[in-house]
Design a protein around this motif. Structure first.
Motif, PDB file in Angstrom:
ATOM      1  N   GLY A  43       8.553  18.470  14.640  1.00 23.98           N
ATOM      2  CA  GLY A  43       8.985  19.827  15.213  1.00 23.98           C
ATOM      3  C   GLY A  43       8.208  20.837  15.267  1.00 23.98           C
ATOM      4  N   GLY A  44       6.880  20.946  14.347  1.00 21.46           N
ATOM      5  CA  GLY A  44       5.829  21.751  14.550  1.00 21.46           C
ATOM      6  C   GLY A  44       4.768  21.485  15.951  1.00 21.46           C
ATOM      7  N   ILE A  45       5.049  20.216  16.124  1.00 25.64           N
ATOM      8  CA  ILE A  45       4.122  19.933  17.366  1.00 25.64           C
ATOM      9  C   ILE A  45       4.965  20.067  18.590  1.00 25.64           C
ATOM     10  N   TYR A  46       6.178  19.934  18.673  1.00 25.31           N
ATOM     11  CA  TYR A  46       7.155  20.367  19.584  1.00 25.31           C
ATOM     12  C   TYR A  46       7.060  21.607  19.860  1.00 25.31           C
ATOM     13  N   ALA A  47       7.125  22.478  18.808  1.00 23.45           N
ATOM     14  CA  ALA A  47       7.268  23.938  19.091  1.00 23.45           C
ATOM     15  C   ALA A  47       5.908  24.570  19.436  1.00 23.45           C
ATOM     16  N   PHE A  48       4.772  24.008  19.003  1.00 14.83           N
ATOM     17  CA  PHE A  48       3.524  24.243  19.574  1.00 14.83           C
ATOM     18  C   PHE A  48       3.246  24.120  21.020  1.00 14.83           C
ATOM     19  N   ILE A  49       3.594  22.974  21.427  1.00 10.42           N
ATOM     20  CA  ILE A  49       3.437  22.765  22.923  1.00 10.42           C
ATOM     21  C   ILE A  49       4.382  23.518  23.898  1.00 10.42           C
ATOM     22  N   PRO A  77      10.017  30.204  22.964  1.00 15.09           N
ATOM     23  CA  PRO A  77      10.968  29.375  22.119  1.00 15.09           C
ATOM     24  C   PRO A  77      11.051  30.152  20.585  1.00 15.09           C
ATOM     25  N   ARG A  78      12.054  29.975  20.006  1.00  5.64           N
ATOM     26  CA  ARG A  78      12.235  30.441  18.646  1.00  5.64           C
ATOM     27  C   ARG A  78      11.758  29.628  17.636  1.00  5.64           C
ATOM     28  N   ALA A  83      10.449  29.285  14.530  1.00  3.84           N
ATOM     29  CA  ALA A  83      10.960  29.408  13.089  1.00  3.84           C
ATOM     30  C   ALA A  83      12.493  28.579  13.270  1.00  3.84           C
ATOM     31  N   LEU A  84      13.474  28.666  14.014  1.00  8.25           N
ATOM     32  CA  LEU A  84      14.705  28.088  14.103  1.00  8.25           C
ATOM     33  C   LEU A  84      14.569  26.711  14.494  1.00  8.25           C
ATOM     34  N   LEU A  85      13.382  26.266  15.284  1.00  4.75           N
ATOM     35  CA  LEU A  85      13.156  25.015  15.743  1.00  4.75           C
ATOM     36  C   LEU A  85      13.106  24.223  14.453  1.00  4.75           C
ATOM     37  N   LEU A  86      11.839  24.836  13.623  1.00  4.99           N
ATOM     38  CA  LEU A  86      11.324  24.352  12.492  1.00  4.99           C
ATOM     39  C   LEU A  86      12.504  23.936  11.441  1.00  4.99           C
ATOM     40  N   ILE A  87      13.420  24.908  11.346  1.00  4.53           N
ATOM     41  CA  ILE A  87      14.487  24.885  10.498  1.00  4.53           C
ATOM     42  C   ILE A  87      15.616  23.702  10.627  1.00  4.53           C
ATOM     43  N   GLY A  88      15.580  23.402  12.042  1.00  3.94           N
ATOM     44  CA  GLY A  88      16.542  22.480  12.668  1.00  3.94           C
ATOM     45  C   GLY A  88      16.026  21.219  12.371  1.00  3.94           C
ATOM     46  N   PHE A  89      14.731  21.140  12.812  1.00  2.00           N
ATOM     47  CA  PHE A  89      13.875  19.905  12.603  1.00  2.00           C
ATOM     48  C   PHE A  89      14.084  19.297  11.097  1.00  2.00           C
ATOM     49  N   ALA A  90      13.819  20.456  10.290  1.00  3.39           N
ATOM     50  CA  ALA A  90      13.720  19.874   8.793  1.00  3.39           C
ATOM     51  C   ALA A  90      15.085  19.647   8.282  1.00  3.39           C
ATOM     52  N   PHE A  91      16.344  20.206   9.036  1.00  2.00           N
ATOM     53  CA  PHE A  91      17.771  19.988   8.406  1.00  2.00           C
ATOM     54  C   PHE A  91      17.930  18.388   9.059  1.00  2.00           C
ATOM     55  N   GLY A  92      17.602  18.058  10.312  1.00  2.00           N
ATOM     56  CA  GLY A  92      17.645  16.849  10.619  1.00  2.00           C
ATOM     57  C   GLY A  92      17.054  15.752   9.944  1.00  2.00           C
ATOM     58  N   GLY A  93      15.614  16.125   9.759  1.00  2.00           N
ATOM     59  CA  GLY A  93      15.206  15.276   8.829  1.00  2.00           C
ATOM     60  C   GLY A  93      15.661  14.805   7.494  1.00  2.00           C
ATOM     61  N   CYS A  94      16.278  16.021   6.958  1.00  2.00           N
ATOM     62  CA  CYS A  94      16.865  15.741   5.545  1.00  2.00           C
ATOM     63  C   CYS A  94      18.052  14.839   5.626  1.00  2.00           C
ATOM     64  N   LEU A  95      18.754  15.049   6.765  1.00  2.00           N
ATOM     65  CA  LEU A  95      20.005  14.072   7.110  1.00  2.00           C
ATOM     66  C   LEU A  95      19.718  12.770   7.310  1.00  2.00           C
ATOM     67  N   ILE A  96      18.517  12.564   8.119  1.00  2.00           N
ATOM     68  CA  ILE A  96      17.939  11.164   8.412  1.00  2.00           C
ATOM     69  C   ILE A  96      17.689  10.600   6.943  1.00  2.00           C
ATOM     70  N   GLY A  97      17.085  11.193   6.136  1.00  2.92           N
ATOM     71  CA  GLY A  97      16.517  10.855   4.789  1.00  2.92           C
ATOM     72  C   GLY A  97      17.682  10.226   4.306  1.00  2.92           C
ATOM     73  N   ILE A  98      18.839  11.126   4.132  1.00  4.33           N
ATOM     74  CA  ILE A  98      19.796  10.791   3.338  1.00  4.33           C
ATOM     75  C   ILE A  98      20.722   9.413   3.791  1.00  4.33           C
TER      76      ILE A  98
END
Length: 288
Positions: A40-46, A259-260, A262-277
């Protein structure tokens, strides 16, 4: 102990077991979460910064011109319809003017006047050779129109107040501001020139009718129409803000609207957590 209480205890035990199991897989869940955060950080950066430049408009008093003329033209039967002066069909002048703004004919001219296609599709443009990179498939005005109306141009009309907000969203704040201010200038000018031609045609028609008629009552009505349309013609000739008056001119924005990140990173983090679970529950549990 009732059956309901037993089932409640069993549910609590199941949830506790799942929690304990997920805790043993915390490294897996954390790995996916961190990976998605990095992705998400890479995506938000580009992603490029998008700036919004907005101007506020109100309908000009000329929007009532057609309605005033229509009542007079009804006295001449089909003449107004033949000249295109009584063809609103219940559509308000404001809606008609906004439809012109969104039309392909208007925006194609706007793109051409401002040489916008190489700017809108700069990744497809070869500045060195001043041509499209893929010369066999050049960017068309239709593609630019679809991109511009879906991603760049936004129009919001307040039904109660009649205030119109026109905004341009683009990566270059100065260009966004320039386009926003230029597009309303062009719209006013195009509609003004259309109406000038329309009034001139009608006056010419009325003058011919005046020569051919000898009925006093009809002559009086024609004189009234000529006087009214001459006034409309004078106003159209002299007024620059003909269709819309600019209440608040577009200025260069200082802050991006997206783009926002911070919200993108939160969304990617939440999605990663769900994938991990998901991986821990449905894949890790079935490993021998």
């Amino acid at each position: 102990m009732t059956k309901q209480n037993i089932e409640s205890i069993e549910d609590e035990i199941d949830i506790l077991e799942i929690y304990k199991f997920l805790f043993t897989k915390k490294n897996t869940i954390a790995s996916y979460t961190i990976f998605c955060i990095l992705l998400g950080g890479i995506y938000a950066f580009i992603l490029p910064n998008i700036y919004k430049s907005e101007l506020v408009l109100i309908p000009s008093h000329h929007t009532n011109t057609d309605n005033n003329s229509s009542s007079l033209m009804s006295n001449l039967g089909a003449a107004g319809g033949l000249l295109g002066l009584n063809d609103d069909n219940g559509v308000s002048a404001v809606e008609k003017n906004l439809a012109i703004l969104r039309s392909k004919l208007f925006l194609y001219d706007f793109f051409a006047e401002n040489n916008m296609l190489p700017i809108l599709f700069r990744d497809n443009w070869d500045e060195t050779n001043n041509n499209w990179i893929n010369a066999d498939e050049p960017i068309t005005f239709l593609k630019a129109y679809e991109f511009f109306t879906e991603e760049i141009l936004f129009i919001d009309k307040d039904l109660k107040t009649g205030i119109v907000r026109l905004s341009i969203e683009w990566t270059d704040p100065e260009l966004a501001t320039s386009w926003a201010n230029k597009i309303i200038v062009k719209l006013n000018e195009d509609i003004r020139m259309r109406d000038i031609q329309k009034f001139e045609n009608f006056i010419h028609y009325l003058e011919n009718e005046l020569i051919q008629t000898s009925v006093k009552d009809r002559t009086s009505r024609i004189y009234n129409l000529i006087e009214k349309e001459t006034q409309n013609l004078m106003l159209a000739t002299s007024e620059e803000e003909y269709a819309f008056m600019v209440i608040d001119k577009a200025v260069v924005p200082e802050k991006k609207v997206r783009p926002r990140r911070a919200l993108l990173l939160i969304g990617f983090a939440f999605g990663g957590c769900l994938i991990g679970i998901f991986v821990a529950l449905f894949i890790g549990r079935h490993k021998p």
